[in-house]
Write a protein that holds these residues in place. Structure first.
Motif, mmCIF file in Angstrom:
data_model
loop_
_atom_site.group_PDB
_atom_site.id
_atom_site.type_symbol
_atom_site.label_atom_id
_atom_site.label_comp_id
_atom_site.label_asym_id
_atom_site.label_seq_id
_atom_site.Cartn_x
_atom_site.Cartn_y
_atom_site.Cartn_z
ATOM 1 N N SER A 12 4.841 38.661 59.210
ATOM 2 C CA SER A 12 4.205 39.632 58.302
ATOM 3 C C SER A 12 4.610 41.065 58.647
ATOM 4 O O SER A 12 4.441 41.968 57.827
ATOM 5 C CB SER A 12 2.685 39.501 58.345
ATOM 6 O OG SER A 12 2.192 39.840 59.630
ATOM 7 N N TYR A 13 5.145 41.277 59.834
ATOM 8 C CA TYR A 13 5.576 42.617 60.241
ATOM 9 C C TYR A 13 7.013 42.939 59.815
ATOM 10 O O TYR A 13 7.422 44.088 59.831
ATOM 11 C CB TYR A 13 5.436 42.772 61.765
ATOM 12 C CG TYR A 13 5.802 44.148 62.249
ATOM 13 C CD1 TYR A 13 5.048 45.263 61.886
ATOM 14 C CD2 TYR A 13 6.907 44.353 63.055
ATOM 15 C CE1 TYR A 13 5.381 46.537 62.320
ATOM 16 C CE2 TYR A 13 7.249 45.621 63.510
ATOM 17 C CZ TYR A 13 6.481 46.707 63.127
ATOM 18 O OH TYR A 13 6.831 47.974 63.561
ATOM 19 N N LYS A 14 7.760 41.946 59.382
ATOM 20 C CA LYS A 14 9.194 42.137 59.099
ATOM 21 C C LYS A 14 9.449 43.239 58.071
ATOM 22 O O LYS A 14 10.256 44.145 58.304
ATOM 23 C CB LYS A 14 9.817 40.827 58.636
ATOM 24 C CG LYS A 14 11.303 40.962 58.412
ATOM 25 C CD LYS A 14 11.939 39.643 58.086
ATOM 26 C CE LYS A 14 13.338 39.879 57.813
ATOM 27 N NZ LYS A 14 14.419 39.370 57.985
ATOM 28 N N GLU A 15 8.802 43.188 56.944
ATOM 29 C CA GLU A 15 9.025 44.189 55.896
ATOM 30 C C GLU A 15 8.634 45.585 56.374
ATOM 31 O O GLU A 15 9.351 46.558 56.153
ATOM 32 C CB GLU A 15 8.241 43.818 54.636
ATOM 33 C CG GLU A 15 8.546 44.705 53.450
ATOM 34 C CD GLU A 15 7.805 44.233 52.209
ATOM 35 O OE1 GLU A 15 7.293 45.109 51.493
ATOM 36 O OE2 GLU A 15 7.738 43.016 51.968
ATOM 37 N N ARG A 16 7.505 45.674 57.046
ATOM 38 C CA ARG A 16 7.060 46.964 57.573
ATOM 39 C C ARG A 16 8.055 47.501 58.606
ATOM 40 O O ARG A 16 8.352 48.689 58.648
ATOM 41 C CB ARG A 16 5.667 46.819 58.184
ATOM 42 C CG ARG A 16 5.135 48.111 58.777
ATOM 43 C CD ARG A 16 3.718 47.956 59.244
ATOM 44 N NE ARG A 16 3.289 49.109 60.007
ATOM 45 C CZ ARG A 16 2.038 49.499 60.130
ATOM 46 N NH1 ARG A 16 1.084 48.801 59.546
ATOM 47 N NH2 ARG A 16 1.731 50.545 60.845
ATOM 48 N N SER A 17 8.580 46.614 59.449
ATOM 49 C CA SER A 17 9.558 47.009 60.452
ATOM 50 C C SER A 17 10.836 47.539 59.807
ATOM 51 O O SER A 17 11.395 48.552 60.248
ATOM 52 C CB SER A 17 9.892 45.819 61.361
ATOM 53 O OG SER A 17 10.923 46.148 62.249
ATOM 54 N N GLU A 18 11.278 46.856 58.779
ATOM 55 C CA GLU A 18 12.489 47.306 58.066
ATOM 56 C C GLU A 18 12.269 48.688 57.453
ATOM 57 O O GLU A 18 13.144 49.557 57.523
ATOM 58 C CB GLU A 18 12.878 46.290 57.001
ATOM 59 C CG GLU A 18 13.411 44.995 57.588
ATOM 60 C CD GLU A 18 13.555 43.877 56.575
ATOM 61 O OE1 GLU A 18 13.128 44.037 55.401
ATOM 62 O OE2 GLU A 18 14.098 42.827 56.964
ATOM 63 N N LYS A 19 11.109 48.905 56.876
ATOM 64 C CA LYS A 19 10.769 50.210 56.311
ATOM 65 C C LYS A 19 10.729 51.266 57.415
ATOM 66 O O LYS A 19 11.249 52.371 57.258
ATOM 67 C CB LYS A 19 9.418 50.142 55.591
ATOM 68 C CG LYS A 19 9.003 51.440 54.950
ATOM 69 C CD LYS A 19 7.658 51.313 54.242
ATOM 70 C CE LYS A 19 7.274 52.677 53.670
ATOM 71 N NZ LYS A 19 5.911 52.727 53.240
ATOM 72 N N TYR A 20 10.117 50.926 58.537
ATOM 73 C CA TYR A 20 10.035 51.842 59.673
ATOM 74 C C TYR A 20 11.443 52.242 60.127
ATOM 75 O O TYR A 20 11.710 53.412 60.387
ATOM 76 C CB TYR A 20 9.265 51.190 60.826
ATOM 77 C CG TYR A 20 9.107 52.099 62.017
ATOM 78 C CD1 TYR A 20 8.007 52.933 62.133
ATOM 79 C CD2 TYR A 20 10.077 52.149 63.019
ATOM 80 C CE1 TYR A 20 7.859 53.787 63.215
ATOM 81 C CE2 TYR A 20 9.945 53.002 64.101
ATOM 82 C CZ TYR A 20 8.834 53.815 64.188
ATOM 83 O OH TYR A 20 8.709 54.670 65.257
ATOM 84 N N MET A 21 12.325 51.267 60.228
ATOM 85 C CA MET A 21 13.704 51.529 60.664
ATOM 86 C C MET A 21 14.406 52.486 59.695
ATOM 87 O O MET A 21 15.055 53.443 60.130
ATOM 88 C CB MET A 21 14.484 50.215 60.761
ATOM 89 C CG MET A 21 13.984 49.273 61.835
ATOM 90 S SD MET A 21 14.268 49.857 63.498
ATOM 91 C CE MET A 21 16.036 49.718 63.585
ATOM 92 N N LYS A 22 14.267 52.249 58.400
ATOM 93 C CA LYS A 22 14.922 53.107 57.401
ATOM 94 C C LYS A 22 14.383 54.532 57.441
ATOM 95 O O LYS A 22 15.131 55.487 57.264
ATOM 96 C CB LYS A 22 14.736 52.524 55.997
ATOM 97 C CG LYS A 22 15.571 51.309 55.739
ATOM 98 C CD LYS A 22 15.308 50.757 54.352
ATOM 99 C CE LYS A 22 16.034 49.437 54.170
ATOM 100 N NZ LYS A 22 15.687 48.778 52.925
#
Length: 138
Positions: free
Chosen positions: A17-27
């Motif tokens: 569930s953290y994957k999408e949030r992590s990708e956004k954080y990285m960008k």
């Protein structure tokens, strides 16, 4: 042995569930090739974990906290410090910001070694030990 470059992938695998949030954080926070600031990423993940708990969405917690235990038992020194001072301490800080939550509520999810470091953090911040992992003052 787990090294720093492996940590975020392991945590995301155990908490999808953290994957999408992590990708956004990285960008939003990194340019391509820029050095990652894992302690800041741990804070973001900790916020996500506490939010899941508050919404009673704890179905990923068994696997996630198994991974946190693995970081403490199979990680090199840098990984073990990141797991404690980065992730566990940030989880505690997010918990303490909410009057309805208690640190004890998360203890049931922690493995043996993670619980030991969780407790060391509490003792240190309460002034019961002079340094993280140090003996409790009499």
């Amino acid at each position: 042995m787990i090294v720093l470059d492996m940590v975020m992938n392991l945590l995301i695998e155990s908490c999808p569930s953290y994957k999408e949030r992590s990708e956004k954080y990285m960008k939003e926070n990194y340019e391509e090739g820029e050095e990652r600031l894992l302690y800041l990423e741990m804070s973001d993940l900790a916020e996500h974990i506490v939010a899941l708990y508050k919404k009673e969405q704890t179905d990923e917690f068994d696997k996630l906290f198994e991974t946190i235990e693995l970081l403490h038992t199979e990680g090199n020194h840098e990984v073990r410090v990141l797991a404690s001072v980065g992730l566990l301490e940030d989880i505690q800080n997010h918990i303490l910001r909410d009057e309805k939550l208690t640190l004890a509520a998360f203890e049931t999810y922690l493995g043996t070694v993670s619980l030991e470091w969780w407790t060391h953090l509490i003792y240190f911040w309460e002034g019961k030990s002079d340094y993280l992992g140090g003996p409790v003052k009499k």
